[in-house]
Motif scaffolding. Structure first.
Motif, PDB file in Angstrom:
ATOM      1  N   LYS A 468      22.564  17.411  -3.821  1.00  0.00           N
ATOM      2  CA  LYS A 468      22.025  15.812  -3.850  1.00  0.00           C
ATOM      3  C   LYS A 468      23.131  15.018  -3.272  1.00  0.00           C
ATOM      4  CE  LYS A 468      18.645  14.770  -6.630  1.00  0.00           C
ATOM      5  NZ  LYS A 468      18.027  14.355  -7.883  1.00  0.00           N
ATOM      6  N   PRO A 469      23.600  15.008  -2.169  1.00  0.00           N
ATOM      7  CA  PRO A 469      24.746  14.222  -1.811  1.00  0.00           C
ATOM      8  C   PRO A 469      24.315  12.692  -2.178  1.00  0.00           C
ATOM      9  CG  PRO A 469      24.234  15.766  -0.119  1.00  0.00           C
ATOM     10  CD  PRO A 469      23.149  16.010  -1.108  1.00  0.00           C
ATOM     11  N   GLY A 470      25.333  12.127  -2.674  1.00  0.00           N
ATOM     12  CA  GLY A 470      25.165  10.504  -3.160  1.00  0.00           C
ATOM     13  C   GLY A 470      24.292  10.370  -4.169  1.00  0.00           C
ATOM     14  N   ASP A 471      23.785  11.271  -4.858  1.00  0.00           N
ATOM     15  CA  ASP A 471      22.866  11.154  -5.998  1.00  0.00           C
ATOM     16  C   ASP A 471      23.587  10.146  -7.086  1.00  0.00           C
ATOM     17  OD1 ASP A 471      20.547  12.261  -7.817  1.00  0.00           O
ATOM     18  OD2 ASP A 471      22.179  12.073  -9.269  1.00  0.00           O
ATOM     19  N   VAL A 472      22.961   8.901  -7.431  1.00  0.00           N
ATOM     20  CA  VAL A 472      23.697   7.867  -8.334  1.00  0.00           C
ATOM     21  C   VAL A 472      24.060   8.501  -9.620  1.00  0.00           C
ATOM     22  CG1 VAL A 472      23.400   5.742  -9.238  1.00  0.00           C
ATOM     23  CG2 VAL A 472      22.340   6.197  -7.037  1.00  0.00           C
ATOM     24  N   ASP A 473      23.090   9.148 -10.253  1.00  0.00           N
ATOM     25  CA  ASP A 473      23.119   9.605 -11.455  1.00  0.00           C
ATOM     26  C   ASP A 473      24.426  10.378 -11.743  1.00  0.00           C
ATOM     27  OD1 ASP A 473      21.415   8.181 -12.658  1.00  0.00           O
ATOM     28  OD2 ASP A 473      19.575   9.690 -12.522  1.00  0.00           O
ATOM     29  N   ALA A 474      24.299  11.511 -10.850  1.00  0.00           N
ATOM     30  CA  ALA A 474      25.347  12.523 -10.622  1.00  0.00           C
ATOM     31  C   ALA A 474      26.965  11.973 -10.247  1.00  0.00           C
ATOM     32  CB  ALA A 474      25.056  13.677  -9.595  1.00  0.00           C
ATOM     33  N   SER A 475      26.855  10.744  -9.492  1.00  0.00           N
ATOM     34  CA  SER A 475      28.033  10.026  -9.315  1.00  0.00           C
ATOM     35  C   SER A 475      28.597   9.357 -10.297  1.00  0.00           C
ATOM     36  CB  SER A 475      27.942   9.066  -8.130  1.00  0.00           C
ATOM     37  OG  SER A 475      27.426   9.803  -6.952  1.00  0.00           O
ATOM     38  N   ASN A 476      27.554   8.797 -11.029  1.00  0.00           N
ATOM     39  CA  ASN A 476      28.034   8.280 -12.424  1.00  0.00           C
ATOM     40  C   ASN A 476      28.720   9.127 -13.430  1.00  0.00           C
ATOM     41  OD1 ASN A 476      28.090   5.886 -14.333  1.00  0.00           O
ATOM     42  ND2 ASN A 476      26.436   6.936 -15.312  1.00  0.00           N
ATOM     43  N   ALA A 477      27.838  10.331 -13.592  1.00  0.00           N
ATOM     44  CA  ALA A 477      28.208  11.300 -14.751  1.00  0.00           C
ATOM     45  C   ALA A 477      29.727  11.677 -14.273  1.00  0.00           C
ATOM     46  CB  ALA A 477      27.467  12.286 -14.777  1.00  0.00           C
ATOM     47  N   LEU A 478      29.967  12.051 -13.038  1.00  0.00           N
ATOM     48  CA  LEU A 478      31.234  12.670 -12.630  1.00  0.00           C
ATOM     49  C   LEU A 478      32.345  11.594 -12.488  1.00  0.00           C
ATOM     50  CD1 LEU A 478      33.141  14.704 -11.420  1.00  0.00           C
ATOM     51  CD2 LEU A 478      32.252  14.228  -9.237  1.00  0.00           C
ATOM     52  N   GLY A 479      31.977  10.410 -12.287  1.00  0.00           N
ATOM     53  CA  GLY A 479      33.106   9.173 -12.172  1.00  0.00           C
ATOM     54  C   GLY A 479      33.485   8.894 -13.596  1.00  0.00           C
ATOM     55  N   TYR A 480      32.574   8.856 -14.711  1.00  0.00           N
ATOM     56  CA  TYR A 480      32.739   8.478 -15.896  1.00  0.00           C
ATOM     57  C   TYR A 480      33.594   9.928 -16.519  1.00  0.00           C
ATOM     58  CZ  TYR A 480      32.316   7.905 -20.994  1.00  0.00           C
ATOM     59  OH  TYR A 480      32.526   7.897 -22.472  1.00  0.00           O
ATOM     60  N   THR A 481      33.193  10.986 -16.221  1.00  0.00           N
ATOM     61  CA  THR A 481      33.921  12.126 -16.907  1.00  0.00           C
ATOM     62  C   THR A 481      35.511  12.112 -16.579  1.00  0.00           C
ATOM     63  OG1 THR A 481      31.868  13.334 -16.693  1.00  0.00           O
ATOM     64  CG2 THR A 481      34.014  14.625 -16.894  1.00  0.00           C
TER      65      THR A 481
END
Length: 585
Positions: A468-481
């Motif tokens: 899911k390219p650009g998925d907001v929740d996944a982007s936030n999760a990876l960025g925070y991690t």
């Protein structure tokens, strides 16, 4: 209803051929025996036997009606319509039974063998086919050939035949047509208010068929005409459905009121009307309507749903008491709903007892077991909860949707217990059932991150972003991690910037951005962003982050006040305990 038996696909109309019984085959075979060429059986050499003077003749397979019919049935059993058609063509030539010719014609039409179909139709007619059946078959053949004029002529003959099933057969022909646009034109031309019979179900079926073909205006016209002609509950209800599809809720309500006036005890109509009332925001009116008259499982369920939506604890309690006092059969049939009602009133013990009564063949059996496992866990009966889920994982091994839920529930319970290795294993089992499921990848990634297995967490979030390219929740999760692990901060900044642009007011994303600023050494900006997130949503983790940043800024009293608030929110916060250990070595 009438439409269910009148409108079927082209493939389904040969189901009956696959269930030809032996007696039926025998009857067809005997009907043709008189005209079958026979050959004598050779007499054995040696002494004459008592019956030697008799000559028993048997046909060879090519000239044996029974053999051809059996071969045709075997071919149908293997879904080989072409081979079956060939055998029925041979059987037809040997038989004087019109039923054999009829089936031969139907199979030839199904495999688009126009020449064979024409031969079979001619043979069937010569053997005394009924006019309605012949017209139906000739209409099917004409539609296969794209001959709309001939199809119309035959369909007129069919519907004018006076046969009691004529309009049902008419619908079957149109549904089975390859050219649905042509079939729709024939429907509008022939199924008119002037030609339709004096039977409510035929009118409703034609209206429904028009809707299926995308001819909504025609469907509405027939529905309205049916109301004017019959003025019964069925026509009012169907016309109401048409009104609702057009967005005319007021008109639909008027028609449903008329339908209910005709049959006030009709549960289906009461549910439909209650649904309209609730969609219009009249929840009290919907509930009042359903409370009156006979009850069934669907009505009880909707009453519970309306009360829950309104957070009407009094209505929920009253419904629970009403069901508890119902006859044993009613209680058994509604055991799952009783369990839900008990849960809503925090009567967990009673809820477990009701869920226990849900039968294995009940459509809610899985949900009852799942709710039971969650209730057991909430009561501290942790081992029993996991044991039940393990049993469900075995019981639903061949049902992927349920199996996935059982593994996921197991994983989430292990997460509550902070048993990260077991939670990860359960999520992995669920991913074996539904590989690359975004929700499961997200949850397993969070599990890895909480367990400190950053590489694995990053892999899951990156895999999720490929799906899911650009998925907001996944982007936030990876960025925070990444930010929390203090690694690859430029990539974390890129991901979180995109997430903030997509959801600028999301407190969770603001928390991630503030924590990134802290890792980058921008303490003032971190404090400002985290305070905004904390004020927007009093979440324990956000408060811990804000407190740590304030502490690093030297504002220890402010930090302590935030920590005290976090302690009130979550007395057992592991992140708070870990942070305080770092700040107070």
């Amino acid at each position: 209803m009438w439409m269910e038996s009148s409108v079927r696909s082209g493939a389904s109309k040969f189901k009956q051929l696959r269930h030809f019984t032996a007696p039926a085959l025998l009857a067809l075979g005997l009907a043709a025996c008189a005209g079958t060429p026979l050959r004598p059986v050779q007499k054995a050499a040696g002494a004459a036997q008592p019956l030697a003077h008799l000559v028993v003749a048997t046909p060879d397979a090519e000239h044996d009606v029974m053999a051809q019919l059996l071969a045709g049935e075997m071919a149908l059993g293997h879904a080989d319509l072409k081979e079956a058609s060939g055998h029925y063509q041979k059987a037809m030539a040997l038989s004087n039974d019109p039923a054999v010719a009829e089936r031969a014609a139907g199979l030839a039409i199904a495999v688009n063998d126009d020449a064979a179909a024409q031969r079979a139709l001619d043979r069937w007619q010569a053997l005394g086919a009924k006019p309605a059946g012949m017209a139906q078959a000739r209409a099917e053949l004409a539609l296969n050939r794209g001959n709309a004029g001939e199809a119309r002529r035959q369909l007129e003959l069919l519907t004018d035949s006076g046969d009691k099933d004529a309009w049902r057969q008419f619908g079957r022909v149109l549904v089975g047509a390859r050219d649905q646009a042509q079939a729709a034109r024939l429907l509008e031309a022939l199924a008119t208010p002037q030609r339709l019979p004096g039977e409510t179900q035929a009118w409703l079926a034609m209206s429904e068929l028009g809707e299926k073909f995308g001819r909504h205006a025609y469907a509405v016209k027939i529905a309205d005409a049916a109301v004017q002609r019959f003025r019964n509950a069925e026509t009012y209800a169907w016309a109401a459905q048409m009104k609702f599809k057009d967005g005319d809720r007021a008109g639909a309500r008027v028609l449903l009121q008329k339908a209910l006036a005709k049959t006030p005890k009709d549960a289906r109509l009461r549910l439909a009307y209650a649904g309209l009332l609730s969609q219009a925001g009249d929840y009290a009116g919907a509930a009042g309507l359903l409370e009156q008259g006979p009850q069934n499982a669907d009505i009880y369920a909707m009453r519970a749903g309306l009360a829950a939506h309104e957070k009407n604890a009094k209505a929920l309690a009253a419904l629970y008491q009403e069901l508890q006092k119902a006859a044993p059969a009613v209680r058994t049939a509604n055991a799952y709903l009783l369990g839900q009602l008990a849960e809503m009133q925090h009567r967990d013990g009673e809820a477990l007892a009701w869920y226990e009564q849900v039968g294995d063949d009940d459509i809610h059996a899985f949900d009852a077991d799942l709710r039971s496992a969650l209730l057991l866990h909430s009561q501290g009966r942790v081992a029993e909860a996991h044991q039940m889920l393990e049993q469900m994982q075995l019981s639903y091994l061949n049902q992927p949707a349920q199996l996935r839920q059982a593994w996921q529930a197991d994983a989430e319970l292990y997460l509550r217990e902070q048993k990260y290795a077991k939670a990860e294993a359960a999520f992995s089992h669920a991913l074996q059932v539904v590989p690359d499921d975004p929700g499961l990848l997200y949850d397993r990634g969070l599990t890895y991150a909480q367990a400190g297995q950053i590489d694995q967490a990053v892999q899951d979030f990156q895999r999720l972003l490929k799906i899911k390219p650009g998925d907001v929740d996944a982007s936030n999760a990876l960025g925070y991690t990444l930010a929390d692990a203090n690694r690859d901060l430029p990539e974390a900044k890129r991901l979180l910037s995109a997430a903030r642009a997509a959801k600028p007011d999301d407190p969770a994303i603001a928390d991630s951005w503030g924590w990134l600023q802290y890792r980058m050494g921008n303490l003032d900006q971190a404090a400002q962003t985290l305070r905004g997130a904390w004020l927007a949503r009093k979440d324990a983790d956000v408060g811990v982050h804000l407190g740590e940043v304030l502490w690093k800024l030297g504002r220890t009293q402010d930090a302590q006040r935030v920590f005290d608030e976090v302690r009130k929110l979550d007395p057992h916060s592991s992140s708070l305990q870990e942070t305080l250990k770092r700040l107070h070595p």
